[in-house]
Design an enzyme around this catalytic site. Structure first.
Site, PDB file in Angstrom:
ATOM      1  N   ASP A  72       0.848  -1.188   0.000  1.00 10.41           N
ATOM      2  CA  ASP A  72       0.000   0.000   0.000  1.00 10.41           C
ATOM      3  C   ASP A  72       0.887   1.242   0.000  1.00 10.41           C
ATOM      4  OD1 ASP A  72      -2.043   1.850   0.361  1.00 10.41           O
ATOM      5  OD2 ASP A  72      -2.495   1.229   2.411  1.00 10.41           O
ATOM      6  N   ASP A  74       0.653   5.040   0.236  1.00  8.33           N
ATOM      7  CA  ASP A  74      -0.257   6.144   0.553  1.00  8.33           C
ATOM      8  C   ASP A  74       0.356   7.480   0.145  1.00  8.33           C
ATOM      9  OD1 ASP A  74      -2.329   4.659   1.667  1.00  8.33           O
ATOM     10  OD2 ASP A  74      -1.385   4.641   3.649  1.00  8.33           O
ATOM     11  N   HIS A 110      -2.296   0.423  -4.628  1.00  9.59           N
ATOM     12  CA  HIS A 110      -2.165  -0.911  -4.046  1.00  9.59           C
ATOM     13  C   HIS A 110      -1.470  -1.780  -5.090  1.00  9.59           C
ATOM     14  CE1 HIS A 110      -6.073  -0.247  -1.532  1.00  9.59           C
ATOM     15  NE2 HIS A 110      -5.042   0.386  -1.022  1.00  9.59           N
ATOM     16  N   GLU A 132       3.030   0.610   3.406  1.00  9.13           N
ATOM     17  CA  GLU A 132       2.705  -0.540   4.234  1.00  9.13           C
ATOM     18  C   GLU A 132       2.686  -1.754   3.321  1.00  9.13           C
ATOM     19  OE1 GLU A 132      -0.618  -0.139   6.971  1.00  9.13           O
ATOM     20  OE2 GLU A 132      -0.442   2.036   6.789  1.00  9.13           O
TER      21      GLU A 132
END
Length: 168
Positions: A72, A74, A110, A132
């Site tokens: 992930d 962001d 993603h 992440e």
């Protein structure tokens, strides 16, 4: 919606809804019938078709594990709407090899793929990296908003999972 075949066949789907907590928001996992779901409880997961047909919540989620992984990224777009250099570096090894989608916020990505199970990774640094990566005991939202025509297939993300901790 372009879903990699391996994920279509996996009964690891759920729904999610946006929930305000304190000063922020989170994405609460739900079963297709609206009960609380868990990223670690297969009895709360379902087939893709049932999750897609449910009107519950704000979107789809997928439980990671058993070889399924997701990275992930962001806030990986700059103030002009261009992908940051750090995000370009991370997606370069898997571009055109794995499914990449735009996150629900619209300012993240993603990277979906496969990898052996390992401890989750979380990077926040002074370069603005907000990364992440998980291979188990988590769920990720799934938007189906394909990033730049990425293929509906999953590549091995093991290499990226070894590189990411070095970015801290």
């Amino acid at each position: 919606m372009p879903v990699p075949c391996e994920m279509v066949l996996a009964d690891r789907w759920m729904r999610w809804k946006r929930v305000t907590r304190g000063d922020g928001t989170t994405k609460q996992p739900l079963t297709a019938d609206g009960r609380p779901a868990s990223s670690t409880d297969p009895s709360t997961w379902t087939a893709l078709e049932q999750a897609e047909n449910s009107p519950i919540g704000d979107g789809l989620g997928f439980a990671l594990g058993e070889g399924f992984a997701c990275i992930d990224l962001d806030h990986c777009y700059d103030n002009r709407g261009y992908l940051t250099d750090w995000a370009k570096m991370l997606i370069a090894p898997v571009t055109d090899r794995t499914y990449i989608e735009i996150s629900p916020s619209g300012d993240g990505l993603h990277i979906w793929g496969t990898a052996p199970q390992q401890t989750g990774i979380r990077i926040r640094n002074t370069l603005g990296m907000n990364i992440e990566a998980y291979t188990q005991n988590r769920y990720m939202t799934y938007t189906g908003r394909t990033f730049r025509g990425s293929p509906a297939k999953l590549a091995d993300l093991t290499f990226l999972l070894t590189v990411i901790p070095k970015l801290a």
